[in-house]
Design a protein around this motif. Sequence first.
Motif, PDB file in Angstrom:
ATOM      1  N   SER A  84     -35.435  51.921  43.376  1.00 44.31           N
ATOM      2  CA  SER A  84     -36.613  52.381  42.767  1.00 44.31           C
ATOM      3  C   SER A  84     -35.949  52.526  41.310  1.00 44.31           C
ATOM      4  O   SER A  84     -37.539  53.208  40.370  1.00 44.31           O
ATOM      5  CB  SER A  84     -36.619  54.026  43.158  1.00 44.31           C
ATOM      6  OG  SER A  84     -35.230  54.362  42.703  1.00 44.31           O
ATOM      7  N   SER A  85     -35.127  51.912  40.592  1.00 43.10           N
ATOM      8  CA  SER A  85     -35.262  51.460  39.143  1.00 43.10           C
ATOM      9  C   SER A  85     -36.276  50.703  38.838  1.00 43.10           C
ATOM     10  O   SER A  85     -35.431  49.256  39.180  1.00 43.10           O
ATOM     11  CB  SER A  85     -33.665  52.170  38.884  1.00 43.10           C
ATOM     12  OG  SER A  85     -33.548  51.570  37.556  1.00 43.10           O
ATOM     13  N   PRO A  86     -36.934  50.152  37.728  1.00 40.44           N
ATOM     14  CA  PRO A  86     -37.387  48.981  37.419  1.00 40.44           C
ATOM     15  C   PRO A  86     -36.017  48.163  36.549  1.00 40.44           C
ATOM     16  O   PRO A  86     -36.269  47.264  36.472  1.00 40.44           O
ATOM     17  CB  PRO A  86     -38.851  49.563  36.256  1.00 40.44           C
ATOM     18  CG  PRO A  86     -38.699  51.345  35.571  1.00 40.44           C
ATOM     19  CD  PRO A  86     -37.136  51.415  37.256  1.00 40.44           C
ATOM     20  N   TRP A  87     -35.268  48.845  35.630  1.00 41.70           N
ATOM     21  CA  TRP A  87     -34.454  48.391  35.099  1.00 41.70           C
ATOM     22  C   TRP A  87     -33.584  48.229  35.557  1.00 41.70           C
ATOM     23  O   TRP A  87     -33.413  46.584  36.022  1.00 41.70           O
ATOM     24  CB  TRP A  87     -33.496  49.074  34.257  1.00 41.70           C
ATOM     25  CG  TRP A  87     -34.536  50.386  33.609  1.00 41.70           C
ATOM     26  CD1 TRP A  87     -34.778  51.557  34.135  1.00 41.70           C
ATOM     27  CD2 TRP A  87     -35.811  50.509  32.470  1.00 41.70           C
ATOM     28  NE1 TRP A  87     -36.052  52.488  33.173  1.00 41.70           N
ATOM     29  CE2 TRP A  87     -36.172  51.868  32.358  1.00 41.70           C
ATOM     30  CE3 TRP A  87     -35.517  49.097  31.330  1.00 41.70           C
ATOM     31  CZ2 TRP A  87     -36.752  51.611  31.373  1.00 41.70           C
ATOM     32  CZ3 TRP A  87     -36.771  49.408  30.735  1.00 41.70           C
ATOM     33  CH2 TRP A  87     -37.566  50.313  30.121  1.00 41.70           C
ATOM     34  N   SER A  88     -33.122  48.433  37.117  1.00 48.62           N
ATOM     35  CA  SER A  88     -32.096  47.874  37.907  1.00 48.62           C
ATOM     36  C   SER A  88     -33.413  46.549  39.166  1.00 48.62           C
ATOM     37  O   SER A  88     -32.574  45.120  39.201  1.00 48.62           O
ATOM     38  CB  SER A  88     -32.202  48.675  39.079  1.00 48.62           C
ATOM     39  OG  SER A  88     -31.169  49.585  39.136  1.00 48.62           O
TER      40      SER A  88
ATOM     41  N   PRO B 127     -29.299  49.873  35.917  1.00 47.14           N
ATOM     42  CA  PRO B 127     -28.517  49.566  36.256  1.00 47.14           C
ATOM     43  C   PRO B 127     -26.983  49.704  35.707  1.00 47.14           C
ATOM     44  O   PRO B 127     -26.616  50.023  34.194  1.00 47.14           O
ATOM     45  CB  PRO B 127     -28.539  48.439  36.511  1.00 47.14           C
ATOM     46  CG  PRO B 127     -29.623  47.845  35.124  1.00 47.14           C
ATOM     47  CD  PRO B 127     -30.350  49.901  34.807  1.00 47.14           C
ATOM     48  N   THR B 128     -26.126  49.824  36.529  1.00 41.74           N
ATOM     49  CA  THR B 128     -24.864  50.724  35.668  1.00 41.74           C
ATOM     50  C   THR B 128     -23.787  48.537  35.864  1.00 41.74           C
ATOM     51  O   THR B 128     -23.512  48.735  37.547  1.00 41.74           O
ATOM     52  CB  THR B 128     -24.080  51.155  36.109  1.00 41.74           C
ATOM     53  OG1 THR B 128     -25.065  52.640  35.168  1.00 41.74           O
ATOM     54  CG2 THR B 128     -22.093  51.740  35.865  1.00 41.74           C
ATOM     55  N   PHE B 129     -23.274  48.279  35.182  1.00 39.94           N
ATOM     56  CA  PHE B 129     -22.061  46.929  35.627  1.00 39.94           C
ATOM     57  C   PHE B 129     -20.610  47.287  34.863  1.00 39.94           C
ATOM     58  O   PHE B 129     -20.456  48.293  34.123  1.00 39.94           O
ATOM     59  CB  PHE B 129     -22.284  45.475  34.627  1.00 39.94           C
ATOM     60  CG  PHE B 129     -23.735  45.437  34.785  1.00 39.94           C
ATOM     61  CD1 PHE B 129     -24.333  44.638  35.780  1.00 39.94           C
ATOM     62  CD2 PHE B 129     -25.162  45.664  33.890  1.00 39.94           C
ATOM     63  CE1 PHE B 129     -25.666  43.955  36.029  1.00 39.94           C
ATOM     64  CE2 PHE B 129     -26.366  45.097  34.049  1.00 39.94           C
ATOM     65  CZ  PHE B 129     -26.332  44.278  34.712  1.00 39.94           C
ATOM     66  N   PHE B 130     -20.209  46.889  35.874  1.00 41.29           N
ATOM     67  CA  PHE B 130     -18.865  46.961  36.052  1.00 41.29           C
ATOM     68  C   PHE B 130     -17.601  45.695  35.565  1.00 41.29           C
ATOM     69  O   PHE B 130     -18.212  45.035  36.793  1.00 41.29           O
ATOM     70  CB  PHE B 130     -17.794  47.505  36.966  1.00 41.29           C
ATOM     71  CG  PHE B 130     -18.221  49.773  36.540  1.00 41.29           C
ATOM     72  CD1 PHE B 130     -17.022  50.163  36.233  1.00 41.29           C
ATOM     73  CD2 PHE B 130     -18.883  49.960  36.699  1.00 41.29           C
ATOM     74  CE1 PHE B 130     -17.984  51.911  35.661  1.00 41.29           C
ATOM     75  CE2 PHE B 130     -18.980  51.437  37.082  1.00 41.29           C
ATOM     76  CZ  PHE B 130     -18.872  51.638  36.389  1.00 41.29           C
ATOM     77  N   LEU B 131     -17.296  44.966  34.660  1.00 35.62           N
ATOM     78  CA  LEU B 131     -16.757  44.025  34.128  1.00 35.62           C
ATOM     79  C   LEU B 131     -15.248  43.714  34.974  1.00 35.62           C
ATOM     80  O   LEU B 131     -15.002  44.940  34.068  1.00 35.62           O
ATOM     81  CB  LEU B 131     -17.011  43.554  32.922  1.00 35.62           C
ATOM     82  CG  LEU B 131     -16.358  41.618  32.833  1.00 35.62           C
ATOM     83  CD1 LEU B 131     -16.709  40.968  33.010  1.00 35.62           C
ATOM     84  CD2 LEU B 131     -16.306  41.844  31.342  1.00 35.62           C
ATOM     85  N   GLU B 132     -14.774  43.277  35.393  1.00 34.75           N
ATOM     86  CA  GLU B 132     -12.840  43.519  36.317  1.00 34.75           C
ATOM     87  C   GLU B 132     -12.482  45.006  36.094  1.00 34.75           C
ATOM     88  O   GLU B 132     -11.807  45.633  35.398  1.00 34.75           O
ATOM     89  CB  GLU B 132     -12.520  43.244  35.114  1.00 34.75           C
ATOM     90  CG  GLU B 132     -12.241  41.897  35.254  1.00 34.75           C
ATOM     91  CD  GLU B 132     -11.517  40.936  36.333  1.00 34.75           C
ATOM     92  OE1 GLU B 132     -10.341  40.936  36.296  1.00 34.75           O
ATOM     93  OE2 GLU B 132     -12.662  40.356  37.249  1.00 34.75           O
ATOM     94  N   ARG B 133     -13.225  46.070  36.935  1.00 32.34           N
ATOM     95  CA  ARG B 133     -13.294  47.343  37.395  1.00 32.34           C
ATOM     96  C   ARG B 133     -13.568  48.768  36.218  1.00 32.34           C
ATOM     97  O   ARG B 133     -14.637  49.303  36.695  1.00 32.34           O
ATOM     98  CB  ARG B 133     -11.717  47.131  37.666  1.00 32.34           C
ATOM     99  CG  ARG B 133     -11.174  48.644  37.974  1.00 32.34           C
ATOM    100  CD  ARG B 133     -11.591  49.295  39.922  1.00 32.34           C
ATOM    101  NE  ARG B 133     -11.751  50.930  39.899  1.00 32.34           N
ATOM    102  CZ  ARG B 133     -12.008  50.707  41.219  1.00 32.34           C
ATOM    103  NH1 ARG B 133     -13.306  50.512  41.913  1.00 32.34           N
ATOM    104  NH2 ARG B 133     -12.047  52.380  41.159  1.00 32.34           N
TER     105      ARG B 133
ATOM    106  N   PHE C 150     -24.276  50.001  30.267  1.00 28.52           N
ATOM    107  CA  PHE C 150     -25.142  50.818  31.491  1.00 28.52           C
ATOM    108  C   PHE C 150     -26.325  49.728  31.016  1.00 28.52           C
ATOM    109  O   PHE C 150     -26.646  49.478  29.361  1.00 28.52           O
ATOM    110  CB  PHE C 150     -24.830  52.235  30.538  1.00 28.52           C
ATOM    111  CG  PHE C 150     -26.476  52.976  31.252  1.00 28.52           C
ATOM    112  CD1 PHE C 150     -26.604  52.858  32.677  1.00 28.52           C
ATOM    113  CD2 PHE C 150     -28.026  53.477  30.463  1.00 28.52           C
ATOM    114  CE1 PHE C 150     -28.368  53.323  32.530  1.00 28.52           C
ATOM    115  CE2 PHE C 150     -28.597  53.469  31.103  1.00 28.52           C
ATOM    116  CZ  PHE C 150     -28.307  53.757  32.794  1.00 28.52           C
ATOM    117  N   GLY C 151     -27.443  49.613  31.351  1.00 32.61           N
ATOM    118  CA  GLY C 151     -28.677  49.185  31.323  1.00 32.61           C
ATOM    119  C   GLY C 151     -28.673  47.265  31.232  1.00 32.61           C
ATOM    120  O   GLY C 151     -27.568  46.637  30.666  1.00 32.61           O
TER     121      GLY C 151
END
Length: 206
Positions: free
Chosen positions: A10-14, A173-179, A184-185
């Motif tokens: 539901s998020s355009p950024w996602s 969207p939120t990203f996590f690199l190596e936990r 964000f974004g």
Amino acid sequence: MKLELFFDCSSPWSYLAFEQAPSVAAELGLDLVYRPVLVGGVFNAVNRSVYDMRENVPSKMAWVAKDLSDWSRATGLAIRFPPPVFPVNSAKAMRACLLLEERGALVAFARAACEAYWARGEDISQEAVLAALCRSIGVDPDTVLPQLGSELWRIRLRANVEELIGRGGFGVPTFFLERDDIYFGVDRLPMIREAVGRARSSGDIR
């Protein structure tokens, strides 16, 4: 290295992140892991200011429309903002993503759901729309839709929401690199590329 992507169709950024992250992950040799969430649950818990902005800051909403138009031109993705139903209840769609992950169809379904909502303006809260999306990726909707009200998938989706919040997330969207390294974004993908290069050049991570 693992790159997690917490997203909601539901998020355009996602949607933008979903389309761009795979090429970045492939370029960098990252293991991209998709984590479906219900962004409304995140907002309700830790970021209710989003609702105030939608209701009381028309200039920001006008900017969002302009920004998404810019992103659409830059990426070639069709984005209709706002869609006819906005915001949309994406709970069933996101539970379907979790269910279909076990069949290797999460990515295909999520991409189809994003395109349906953002490019064509279809209401992804409706089971008829979800059924059509299942058929479009070769999945029998009768093996999916009856399960979407199950407590199992409610719990799993809620657990992803709670995990995102617990790890410092407040939207998608939120990203996590190596936990633990949070971004964000969709516009933070260049920062992820830089972080990976820095870690590898220093010998910290291969």
